[in-house]
Design a protein around this motif. Structure first.
Motif, short mmCIF file in Angstrom:
data_model
loop_
_atom_site.label_atom_id
_atom_site.label_comp_id
_atom_site.label_asym_id
_atom_site.label_seq_id
_atom_site.Cartn_x
_atom_site.Cartn_y
_atom_site.Cartn_z
N SER A 195 -7.85 4.86 -3.82
CA SER A 195 -8.81 5.56 -2.97
C SER A 195 -8.32 7.00 -2.77
O SER A 195 -7.14 7.30 -2.94
CB SER A 195 -8.99 4.85 -1.63
N GLU A 247 -6.17 -0.65 -6.84
CA GLU A 247 -7.26 0.01 -6.11
C GLU A 247 -6.82 1.42 -5.70
O GLU A 247 -5.89 1.58 -4.92
CB GLU A 247 -7.60 -0.82 -4.87
N LYS A 256 -3.52 5.27 -1.83
CA LYS A 256 -4.46 6.29 -1.35
C LYS A 256 -3.83 7.66 -1.54
O LYS A 256 -2.70 7.89 -1.10
CB LYS A 256 -4.80 6.08 0.12
N VAL A 277 0.85 -1.20 0.00
CA VAL A 277 0.00 0.00 0.00
C VAL A 277 0.88 1.25 0.00
O VAL A 277 1.90 1.30 0.70
CB VAL A 277 -0.90 0.03 1.26
N LYS A 328 -2.31 -1.14 -3.65
CA LYS A 328 -3.35 -0.16 -3.32
C LYS A 328 -2.68 1.19 -3.11
O LYS A 328 -1.60 1.26 -2.52
CB LYS A 328 -4.08 -0.53 -2.02
#
Ligand code: SF4
Length: 312
Positions: free
Chosen positions: A172, A170, A130, A106, A128
């Motif tokens: 976000s 992914e 963010k 991440v 992932k």
């Protein structure tokens, strides 16, 4: 976490990521911005130059040692004392994770350096990612984030848009709500328009539940955050209140407690929840650390928060 580790922390429990091992590539607190809501305190001097802030071979050696000792986590996350993409070789951590583990990786980034194709080429290696978006124009961006010279709202949005085009994992977006600054629905709608151009898989609505860098910055009430999430649409949710995921808690030790407080100022109750240890035991340890000068206390909306002193 043993004191053998200088660059690893946790694993810390997180609502979204389960047990997450943190990797910190940046000296405290080096960042491209000086956000008014930052829970790490003020950035002494915001920078945008990338560099070898810590020796990558030492970071990878710690990861190898952690794995060889049977370390387990649901995710390995680049996060910590500042902006991880400032490290010129941050992608090496994701390469190592892919090559040596089955754990998902991440990247938590403020997104300000994603305008660089070099940074994007490394960031796409994470499973992932963010990014943040809490402003709607240059004025609000400057007011909320106080960025380094040359870091602009336009560059942030263009970088995040380019990354969305290239990234298949992914993505976000965290929207940090500062009460009275970007919390009004008229401003939230403007942020929503920009968010649409990023087409994120998820939107996290957060607010200052822990002591921020600038006093007077306050959290928005939870019902208001819920209403904001509704404006953002069905893939938005409020993540502001920490809720312990079922069954996961940190192993309690004085070292682990100090390690957590270095990065996350917390109340006694939050710590008791995170370590799953009775609050009176946590309280006793906190008081000893305060007396020893290792921690300081800060009152916030009737709750006492404990923070690591800067010089510790
Ligand atoms: S909140 Fe994140 S981006 Fe903002 S100053 Fe703190 S570390 Fe940097």
């Amino acid at each position: 976490m043993s004191k053998d580790y200088q660059y690893l922390f946790g694993p810390v429990p997180s609502r979204r990521l389960g047990y997450s091992l943190g990797v910190d590539l940046i000296p405290f607190k080096t960042c491209t911005m000086d956000c008014t809501f930052c829970q790490l305190g003020e950035t002494p001097c915001a920078v945008s130059e990338r560099g070898d802030y810590v020796p990558m071979q030492d970071v990878l050696a710690e990861l190898t040692q952690w794995r060889d000792r049977g370390g387990q986590a649901d995710h390995i996350t680049l996060a910590g004392s500042g902006e991880p993409t400032l490290h010129r070789h941050f992608g090496d951590v994701f390469r190592w994770v892919k090559e040596h583990t089955d754990i998902r990786s991440v990247l938590l980034t403020n997104g300000t350096l994603l305008h660089s194709s070099e940074v994007r080429a490394e960031a796409v290696l994470a499973d992932k990612v963010k990014v943040t978006l809490s402003a709607w124009d240059e004025v609000s961006f400057q007011q909320i984030h106080r960025p380094a010279q040359g870091v602009t709202f336009d560059l942030l949005v263009k970088g995040e848009q380019a990354f969305r085009h290239e990234y298949l994992g992914e993505l976000s977006v965290e929207v940090f709500i500062v009460d009275g600054v970007n919390s009004q629905f008229s401003n939230v709608r403007k942020i929503a328009e920009v968010l649409k151009t990023l087409n994120p898989d998820r939107i996290d609505v957060n607010t200052a539940v822990r002591p921020p860098a600038v006093s007077g910055i306050g959290p928005s009430p939870e019902e208001h955050l819920q209403a904001i999430a509704e404006i953002f649409g069905p893939n938005a949710s409020v993540t502001a209140s920490f809720r312990k995921p079922g069954g996961i808690s940190l192993d309690f030790s004085e070292e682990a407690l100090l390690g957590l407080l270095k990065r996350h100022p917390s109340s006694c109750k939050q710590l008791a929840d995170e370590f799953n240890v009775p609050a009176d035991r946590i309280f006793k340890t906190l008081k000893q650390f305060v007396t020893a000068g290792l921690l300081c206390e800060e009152q916030r909306a009737g709750t006492v928060y404990y923070c690591c002193r800067d010089d510790v």
